[in-house]
Write an enzyme that holds these catalytic residues in place. Sequence first.
Site, PDB file in Angstrom:
ATOM      1  N   GLU A 116     -25.455   8.265  44.245  1.00  0.00           N
ATOM      2  CA  GLU A 116     -25.330   7.014  43.753  1.00  0.00           C
ATOM      3  C   GLU A 116     -23.914   6.480  44.650  1.00  0.00           C
ATOM      4  O   GLU A 116     -22.984   7.475  44.702  1.00  0.00           O
ATOM      5  CB  GLU A 116     -25.371   6.444  42.538  1.00  0.00           C
ATOM      6  CG  GLU A 116     -26.886   6.962  42.156  1.00  0.00           C
ATOM      7  CD  GLU A 116     -27.032   6.495  40.408  1.00  0.00           C
ATOM      8  OE1 GLU A 116     -28.251   6.319  39.922  1.00  0.00           O
ATOM      9  OE2 GLU A 116     -26.057   6.259  39.781  1.00  0.00           O
ATOM     10  N   HIS A 233     -23.691  -5.800  38.953  1.00  0.00           N
ATOM     11  CA  HIS A 233     -24.428  -4.851  39.862  1.00  0.00           C
ATOM     12  C   HIS A 233     -24.692  -5.860  41.109  1.00  0.00           C
ATOM     13  O   HIS A 233     -25.356  -6.633  40.836  1.00  0.00           O
ATOM     14  CB  HIS A 233     -25.630  -4.353  38.927  1.00  0.00           C
ATOM     15  CG  HIS A 233     -26.233  -3.053  39.501  1.00  0.00           C
ATOM     16  ND1 HIS A 233     -26.898  -3.313  40.639  1.00  0.00           N
ATOM     17  CD2 HIS A 233     -26.452  -1.902  39.074  1.00  0.00           C
ATOM     18  CE1 HIS A 233     -27.286  -2.184  41.285  1.00  0.00           C
ATOM     19  NE2 HIS A 233     -27.057  -1.408  40.033  1.00  0.00           N
ATOM     20  N   ARG A 280     -19.952  -0.584  43.288  1.00  0.00           N
ATOM     21  CA  ARG A 280     -20.446  -1.801  42.764  1.00  0.00           C
ATOM     22  C   ARG A 280     -19.677  -2.808  43.155  1.00  0.00           C
ATOM     23  O   ARG A 280     -20.127  -4.096  43.595  1.00  0.00           O
ATOM     24  CB  ARG A 280     -21.000  -1.761  41.488  1.00  0.00           C
ATOM     25  CG  ARG A 280     -22.131  -0.702  41.364  1.00  0.00           C
ATOM     26  CD  ARG A 280     -22.451  -0.510  39.751  1.00  0.00           C
ATOM     27  NE  ARG A 280     -23.598   0.456  39.530  1.00  0.00           N
ATOM     28  CZ  ARG A 280     -24.080   0.831  38.468  1.00  0.00           C
ATOM     29  NH1 ARG A 280     -23.727   0.623  37.096  1.00  0.00           N
ATOM     30  NH2 ARG A 280     -25.069   1.701  38.496  1.00  0.00           N
ATOM     31  N   HIS A 341     -23.424  -7.084  34.687  1.00  0.00           N
ATOM     32  CA  HIS A 341     -24.294  -5.589  34.429  1.00  0.00           C
ATOM     33  C   HIS A 341     -23.733  -4.866  33.336  1.00  0.00           C
ATOM     34  O   HIS A 341     -24.553  -4.340  32.373  1.00  0.00           O
ATOM     35  CB  HIS A 341     -24.476  -4.809  35.714  1.00  0.00           C
ATOM     36  CG  HIS A 341     -25.228  -3.627  35.526  1.00  0.00           C
ATOM     37  ND1 HIS A 341     -26.436  -3.429  35.165  1.00  0.00           N
ATOM     38  CD2 HIS A 341     -24.818  -2.341  35.797  1.00  0.00           C
ATOM     39  CE1 HIS A 341     -26.712  -2.130  35.134  1.00  0.00           C
ATOM     40  NE2 HIS A 341     -25.817  -1.425  35.317  1.00  0.00           N
TER      41      HIS A 341
END
Length: 504
Positions: A116, A233, A280, A341
């Site tokens: 990620e 996000h 992010r 988020h």
Amino acid sequence: MKTNFDVLIIGAGIAGLSQAIALTEKVVSLSIAIVSKSALKETNTRYAQGGIAAVMSTQSDSYLAHIEDTLNASQHKADKEVVSFVVENAHKGIHQLENWGVRFDQVQNDYHLGLEGGHSQARILHVKDQTGAAVHDELIKQLEHHNTISVLEYCEVVELLLNANGEAAGAWIYNYAEKATTKINSKTIVLATGGMGQLFQYTTNSPIATGDGIVLASTLGAKIANLHSIQFHPTAFRELGKSKLFLISEAVRGAGAHIINEKGERFLFKYDLRGELATRDVISSAIYQEIKTSGNDGVYLDCRHISKELLAHEFPYIIENCKEGGYDLTIQPIPITPAAHYSCGGIQVNMQGESSIPNLYAIGECANTGLHGNNRLASNSLLEAIVFTRNVANHIQNNVANLVYHPTETAKQTELSNEEPDFFKAETDVLKALLTAYFISKSENDKADLIEMVTYFKEQLSNIYSNELSELHFRWKLELVEMLLQNDSLNVEVSPVDEHKLQW
């Protein structure tokens, strides 16, 4: 309803449920109440798709690499001691979840690890693309084995109570089913109430993520820290008319998805050399600037070049949800937008989860442990909850036996009415729009508009005295916005990089 408990846990996500189970396994005789504002399964944990970051083998990964990735993502504002502790104990948290029934995906008898944004190694353990739901389901099953744990569904804490010694000692709870308010006495309180995504115009959060625990703790005088660090996000599925948006996991970009503009161009490399694998905050800021520059909101997640078989195997839940929204992830770009988020700050706690109020603990997203700094590294949230669960459980175990019930210093809570749940809907919508605009633009003009509106609303409320639950909720929203503005050194805007330094 039973009204005396050793431990009162407010919140029923991974933090709250794992805390209750861990405590009961340590001290079987403890009486524990878990307060869930909605149904037990309505929690932010269930929306966590990507997984849990953990170094499970030092042959292919290292604690140091995970520590450095976390510090870099935090803009070097995280507490290095806390980061090191969490990273080095991550595998223990994973094994604890496995002991409770969680089965992470494997390939050839080893963990299948995802990659990620912000991670230098593939280290994300997952259960397909519904890790949070899989973990939460197993924790709920565990509750069935412990008859000393009481679950109070559709109940909301409306006030925390102190005893004569200034210790947290109970709460007033509104029961939605009975439409009545009940006083609960407890020796210890653990806040696990999650974040505050519902303060913003667009969010990936559950409808109950309204920041209640932070306001309740602040009212008692608990220290609140780093609250301004709200993480957006970058890849929420943009659907017209919706404010609660479906999150498309970080793991999809880790599998090779591109972010493109209206012209089909991958524009992220103008802002960061990592492109789609940047953190992010960087990607969210880059998307906003691309929208501002182009004059349209056409930003998309493009998976068309990725094998349909891989997408179907790794992301079935995401594919299904996008199809329900009218898009096929495998053959067409998906419209996306950044959405609120995660709350990186909250109730300040130490390594044992203690707040500045005696016998009041906080864990999970409502707490500021120091792990996240200004920006959370992907898949470190479920990790934080499960690792801190052990510390909090040990500390409560060592202290609860010496605690006794002391009368709480409070008048009887006014009976609340819930006849008009949308009483302040229009005002709330205005507040959300102004707060979102400021967090996106970082404009002093937007900040001035927000402050002016909050002042106006508070003046109007000074002449209103009702027992409507919606009024209490709106007052809490205003308090949260004021706390957000008290420390508003928002993330630095991302600037395009020198194209001569790009590495393709």
